[in-house]
Design a protein around this motif. Structure first.
Motif, PDB file in Angstrom:
ATOM      1  N   GLY A  77       0.816  -1.092  -0.093  1.00 29.31           N
ATOM      2  CA  GLY A  77      -0.119   0.011  -0.151  1.00 29.31           C
ATOM      3  C   GLY A  77       0.884   1.360   0.062  1.00 29.31           C
ATOM      4  O   GLY A  77       2.020   1.200   0.421  1.00 29.31           O
ATOM      5  N   PRO A  78      -0.015   2.441  -0.217  1.00 27.46           N
ATOM      6  CA  PRO A  78       0.868   3.558  -0.297  1.00 27.46           C
ATOM      7  C   PRO A  78       1.383   4.083   1.055  1.00 27.46           C
ATOM      8  O   PRO A  78       1.009   3.668   1.989  1.00 27.46           O
ATOM      9  N   GLY A  79       2.541   4.532   1.230  1.00 23.79           N
ATOM     10  CA  GLY A  79       3.054   5.084   2.111  1.00 23.79           C
ATOM     11  C   GLY A  79       4.315   3.751   2.780  1.00 23.79           C
ATOM     12  O   GLY A  79       4.942   4.180   3.848  1.00 23.79           O
ATOM     13  N   SER A  80       4.042   2.817   1.951  1.00 23.89           N
ATOM     14  CA  SER A  80       4.939   1.792   2.769  1.00 23.89           C
ATOM     15  C   SER A  80       6.431   2.002   1.958  1.00 23.89           C
ATOM     16  O   SER A  80       6.442   2.328   1.014  1.00 23.89           O
ATOM     17  N   ASP A  89       4.530  -7.455  -1.085  1.00 24.00           N
ATOM     18  CA  ASP A  89       4.297  -7.534  -2.419  1.00 24.00           C
ATOM     19  C   ASP A  89       4.705  -8.987  -3.016  1.00 24.00           C
ATOM     20  O   ASP A  89       4.313  -9.372  -4.014  1.00 24.00           O
ATOM     21  N   ARG A  90       6.002  -9.488  -2.694  1.00 22.14           N
ATOM     22  CA  ARG A  90       6.738 -10.513  -3.068  1.00 22.14           C
ATOM     23  C   ARG A  90       6.342 -11.660  -2.141  1.00 22.14           C
ATOM     24  O   ARG A  90       5.586 -12.624  -2.629  1.00 22.14           O
ATOM     25  N   VAL A 127      11.193   3.596  -4.091  1.00 17.42           N
ATOM     26  CA  VAL A 127       9.968   2.634  -3.487  1.00 17.42           C
ATOM     27  C   VAL A 127       9.346   1.930  -4.577  1.00 17.42           C
ATOM     28  O   VAL A 127       9.043   0.837  -4.710  1.00 17.42           O
ATOM     29  N   TRP A 128       9.198   2.738  -5.816  1.00 16.76           N
ATOM     30  CA  TRP A 128       8.553   2.154  -6.983  1.00 16.76           C
ATOM     31  C   TRP A 128       9.467   1.026  -7.619  1.00 16.76           C
ATOM     32  O   TRP A 128       8.919  -0.014  -8.001  1.00 16.76           O
ATOM     33  N   THR A 133      10.127  -4.383  -8.874  1.00 19.45           N
ATOM     34  CA  THR A 133      11.062  -5.791  -8.423  1.00 19.45           C
ATOM     35  C   THR A 133      10.281  -6.629  -7.447  1.00 19.45           C
ATOM     36  O   THR A 133      10.241  -7.886  -7.994  1.00 19.45           O
ATOM     37  N   ALA A 134       9.770  -6.390  -6.736  1.00 21.21           N
ATOM     38  CA  ALA A 134       8.735  -7.354  -5.810  1.00 21.21           C
ATOM     39  C   ALA A 134       7.588  -7.929  -6.666  1.00 21.21           C
ATOM     40  O   ALA A 134       7.375  -9.339  -6.407  1.00 21.21           O
TER      41      ALA A 134
END
Ligand SMILES: NC(=O)c1ccc[n+]([C@@H]2O[C@H](COP(=O)([O-])OP(=O)(O)OC[C@H]3O[C@@H](n4cnc5c(N)ncnc54)[C@H](OP(=O)(O)O)[C@@H]3O)[C@@H](O)[C@H]2O)c1
Length: 194
Positions: A77-80, A89-90, A127-128, A133-134
């Motif tokens: 999520g945003p902010g992570s 995410d991975r 972060v992006w 990558t994840a």
């Protein structure tokens, strides 16, 4: 059909839970925050507390018992920051796929992201880059498994009403946005699992 949704209080997950309940299927949302139980119930699904960054594959395998399909709809999520891009995410996808294999649940739908499948562009925000990558690693993990998987890569998600007019296509696909409601309604889960 019993469908276990990882990240069961996510925006796509809640929409999907409503759709599944509406067609008579049983959805179960895995959530980490007990305060979210009521929302998941309101969407017509069961709720089970499971922190995907703390659970083991054996823990999750127990929760998948009797399931016909798994949907990975969790996201940091945003902010992570970058670390949670990896741990959610991975790693949450890897965890759910490990558990699905252990339990013999073959159908697995992964909500990935447009941009995954290739390295982040040089100069991308840190972060992006960690996110892409994840997602790319989660996709590669799933592809290598003997599961009946589907990977969807939505573009930028919006909360606009669904249009019912999306078309799934293999990459390359031009970038753009898509309502979460349309992603939830994409025919990723058959009515009957063979
Ligand atoms: N935003 C975009 O434009 C975009 C574009 C393409 C793809 N995607 C991907 O699409 C997917 C769904 O998006 P969305 O907007 O529906 O997501 P969302 O609303 O951000 O929901 C993600 C869910 O994951 C849960 N989660 C995070 N860490 C968890 C953990 N350790 N254990 C259990 N649950 C955990 C969150 O729970 P908490 O509330 O407890 O944190 C949240 O309910 C995500 O994978 C996202 O990366 C997003």
């Amino acid at each position: 059909m019993r469908v276990v949704i990882a990240g069961g209080h996510g925006k796509i997950a809640l929409l999907l839970e409503r759709l599944l309940a509406g067609r008579g299927d049983q959805a179960v949302g895995l959530i980490r925050n007990p305060a979210h139980v009521a929302d998941v119930h309101k969407a017509g699904a069961g709720a089970v507390i499971c922190d995907l960054e703390a659970a083991s594959a054996d823990d999750v395998a127990v929760l998948l018992s009797g399931a016909d399909a798994v949907v990975l709809a969790a996201g940091a999520g945003p902010g992570s920051g970058a670390p949670r891009r990896d741990s959610v995410d991975r790693a949450a996808s890897v965890l759910m796929a490990d558990a699905a294999e252990r339990t013999g649940v073959r159908r697995f739908v992964q909500v990935s992201s447009m941009g995954a499948g290739r390295p982040p562009r040089p100069g991308s925000d840190e972060v992006w880059a960690a996110y892409i990558t994840a997602k790319t690693a989660a996709e590669a993990d799933l592809r290598a498994r003997d599961l009946d998987w589907t990977i969807v890569r939505p573009g930028g998600l919006t909360d606009a009403p669904g249009t019912g007019r999306i078309r799934l296509a293999p990459p390359p696909v031009p970038g753009g946005t898509v309502p979460r409601a349309d992603v939830a309604a994409a025919r990723m889960l058959p009515r009957q699992v063979a």
